[in-house]
Write a protein that holds these residues in place. Structure first.
Motif, PDB file in Angstrom:
ATOM      1  N   PRO A  75      19.591   4.703   5.314  1.00  0.00           N
ATOM      2  CA  PRO A  75      20.955   5.182   5.099  1.00  0.00           C
ATOM      3  C   PRO A  75      21.271   5.528   3.651  1.00  0.00           C
ATOM      4  CG  PRO A  75      20.963   3.362   6.635  1.00  0.00           C
ATOM      5  CD  PRO A  75      19.559   3.470   6.090  1.00  0.00           C
ATOM      6  N   ASP A  76      20.630   4.848   2.696  1.00  0.00           N
ATOM      7  CA  ASP A  76      20.907   5.160   1.290  1.00  0.00           C
ATOM      8  C   ASP A  76      19.990   6.242   0.738  1.00  0.00           C
ATOM      9  OD1 ASP A  76      18.505   3.860   1.086  1.00  0.00           O
ATOM     10  OD2 ASP A  76      19.283   2.106   0.014  1.00  0.00           O
ATOM     11  N   ARG A 147      24.002   2.971  11.866  1.00  0.00           N
ATOM     12  CA  ARG A 147      24.511   2.498  10.579  1.00  0.00           C
ATOM     13  C   ARG A 147      25.211   3.597   9.801  1.00  0.00           C
ATOM     14  NH1 ARG A 147      19.018  -0.250   8.511  1.00  0.00           N
ATOM     15  NH2 ARG A 147      18.339   1.818   9.209  1.00  0.00           N
ATOM     16  N   ASP A 148      24.899   4.836  10.111  1.00  0.00           N
ATOM     17  CA  ASP A 148      25.493   5.941   9.372  1.00  0.00           C
ATOM     18  C   ASP A 148      27.003   6.010   9.560  1.00  0.00           C
ATOM     19  OD1 ASP A 148      22.973   6.592   8.514  1.00  0.00           O
ATOM     20  OD2 ASP A 148      22.691   8.227   9.935  1.00  0.00           O
ATOM     21  N   GLU A 152      30.217   2.038   3.996  1.00  0.00           N
ATOM     22  CA  GLU A 152      29.031   2.069   3.138  1.00  0.00           C
ATOM     23  C   GLU A 152      28.580   0.684   2.704  1.00  0.00           C
ATOM     24  OE1 GLU A 152      27.507   4.401  -0.904  1.00  0.00           O
ATOM     25  OE2 GLU A 152      29.488   4.798  -0.050  1.00  0.00           O
ATOM     26  N   ARG A 155      26.302  -0.998   5.510  1.00  0.00           N
ATOM     27  CA  ARG A 155      25.169  -0.321   6.140  1.00  0.00           C
ATOM     28  C   ARG A 155      23.850  -1.063   5.965  1.00  0.00           C
ATOM     29  NH1 ARG A 155      26.563   5.966   4.471  1.00  0.00           N
ATOM     30  NH2 ARG A 155      28.512   6.071   5.651  1.00  0.00           N
ATOM     31  N   ASP A 156      23.658  -1.680   4.832  1.00  0.00           N
ATOM     32  CA  ASP A 156      22.377  -2.350   4.574  1.00  0.00           C
ATOM     33  C   ASP A 156      22.297  -3.742   5.188  1.00  0.00           C
ATOM     34  OD1 ASP A 156      21.398  -0.188   3.191  1.00  0.00           O
ATOM     35  OD2 ASP A 156      22.081  -0.909   1.234  1.00  0.00           O
TER      36      ASP A 156
END
Length: 485
Positions: A75-76, A147-148, A152, A155-156
């Motif tokens: 995602p990052d 997760r997208d 933010e 997400r991790d």
């Protein structure tokens, strides 16, 4: 200055507000911050009930994602190690029930499907389109990473090995099939995202339609999870108009892969829940030829001229009750067919119930990794996914047939008789709680060929009674009258 509610109360407040907004927006197409018209009390009470976790087949209401996520990127944006496990796949093809033999459009059609990401203003969109089957031989289908659509900062928290992935019936950037195909625009619901009904959208594309869908940031999942719902009905209607403009531009651009592939003169619109409200408003524009509304309605008394609509409700939907959808249908001044699907809940027409099912559902996955705001969605995210609901994979072939037959008949690509109330009833009647048409609301299945317009159930044997009877008859007549008198 108004104080913010305590953190531990926010999920409860958001849940109640979310349901109220969902019901209002599904009926009116609005997610405005202004106070919506209160829905029927029974709708709100039932909609805010949270089912027990053990009564949930799958709990989910995830939001908008960057379509067809790159499986090699996190995602990052970091590149993943291909040797590390990535995600838990949920493939609708592994679950979908076969369509009845009479439901010709309930199974996937003759085309494979491509999917591309578009940019419309500041928003992302996705477009599904027909592809020749041999063009995708040996290629992997596109997937999206849930997760997208998380905030933010969250997400991790879900590791790569545990993230639910939805495997779309589509191949990313596959070359379009030859031909020019009719266009369908799709609008997602509150706490939804542009790919929330990708299996429905790709199903339509497999039968020779181009389907485009765009994010509505006014009501998508990130807005719900971060307490930032905003906007008014015109915002989402304008988003569909902007999406149409983007598709038209690509269709006219000789350098674009979609050049000449879209027949925008054959335009239809479809949407789910609050997206059905958006569709009901956009249908006031004369360009769409028809509309398909899924578990939602729109302004009362709308008149779309001689253009018809297909309106589908779910029997067990406690978010937008069938009675509310039926009320919209009853108020229409234009042709429409209303169908209440037996056992179907609110999310049965989306991807959502399948995603994360083996992991307890999306809300359970998110909550297990400390994403507390996800719990606010549990009631909404489970409606249609519960063990008391008909499994969505059994609903898909039914509503796919209904929508596909209706659209293809409107576009002149199928026999209109296949999309008639009679055809739907004879093929799938056991799957309906109710089916109605406002152009023939109560047909007599066995009319009398020569009916008596005003039969008398007890006819008088004397057809010409005395109009002036004796007002004072003899109360004691002679029992032995003189026969000669």
């Amino acid at each position: 200055m108004t104080a913010s509610p305590p953190t531990h109360l926010r999920p409860l407040l958001v849940h109640g507000t979310l349901i109220a907004l969902l019901v209002a927006s599904a009926a009116c197409g609005s997610t405005s911050a202004e106070t919506p018209t209160p829905p029927d009390t029974d709708v709100v009470e039932d909609a805010t009930e949270t089912p027990d976790a053990e009564d949930t087949r799958d709990i989910d209401d995830d939001d908008d994602v960057d379509h067809g996520a790159d499986v090699d990127a996190s995602p990052d944006g970091d590149v993943r190690d291909p040797n590390e496990p990535y995600g838990v796949d949920y493939d609708p093809i592994d679950y979908a029930a076969p369509a009845p033999a009479c439901a010709a459009y309930g199974d996937l059609g003759p085309y494979a499907v491509g999917v591309r990401t578009l940019t419309v203003g500041e928003q992302q969109a996705a477009i599904f389109y027909p592809v020749a089957p041999d063009a995708v031989t040996g290629l992997e289908r596109a997937r999206y990473d849930m997760r997208d659509w998380l905030p933010e900062a969250d997400r991790d928290k879900i590791p790569d090995s545990e993230v639910p992935l939805f495997v779309m019936w589509a191949w990313e950037d596959a070359p379009p099939a030859d031909g020019s195909f009719p266009l369908v625009l799709f609008s997602h619901g509150l706490a939804g995202y542009r790919l929330q009904s990708s299996y429905y959208n790709s199903h339509l594309a497999s039968w020779g339609m181009v389907v485009a869908t765009v994010d509505h940031p006014e009501r998508w999942l990130p807005a719900v999870l971060t307490f930032q719902l905003r906007g008014d009905p015109s915002d989402t209607v304008q988003a569909l108009e902007d999406l149409l403009g983007e598709v038209e531009a690509r269709n006219a651009d000789a350098a674009d892969p979609l050049f000449g592939r879209v027949d925008t003169s054959r335009l239809a619109i479809t949407g789910h829940s609050a997206g059905a409200g958006t569709v009901a408003r956009y249908f006031l524009d004369p360009r769409p030829l028809t509309a398909v509304l899924l578990t939602g309605g729109g302004p009362q008394g709308a008149d779309y001229g001689d253009r018809s609509a297909l309106i589908i409700a779910g029997e067990t939907d406690a978010i937008v009750r069938p009675s509310a959808v039926r009320s919209f249908f009853d108020g229409l001044a234009s042709p429409a067919v209303y169908i209440n699907l037996a056992g179907a809940g609110h999310l049965a027409v989306s991807d959502i119930c399948l995603i994360g099912r083996d992991q307890g559902g999306l809300v359970a996955v998110a909550a297990s990794y400390g994403i507390r705001s996800a719990r606010a969605l549990q009631g909404l995210a489970s409606d249609g996914c519960r063990t008391t609901d008909t499994p969505p994979e059994e609903i898909w072939p039914i509503f796919h047939h209904l929508a596909t037959a209706h659209l293809l008949a409107t576009f002149g690509e199928a026999d209109a008789a296949l999309a008639s109330v009679e055809a739907f009833s004879s093929c799938l009647g056991d799957s309906f709680v109710e089916i109605a048409s406002n152009t023939d609301p109560d047909p007599d299945p066995d009319p009398d060929p020569d009916p008596d317009p005003d039969p008398d159930p007890d006819p008088d044997p004397d057809p010409d009674p005395d109009p002036n009877p004796d007002p004072d008859p003899d109360p004691d007549p002679d029992p032995n009258p003189d026969p000669n008198n």
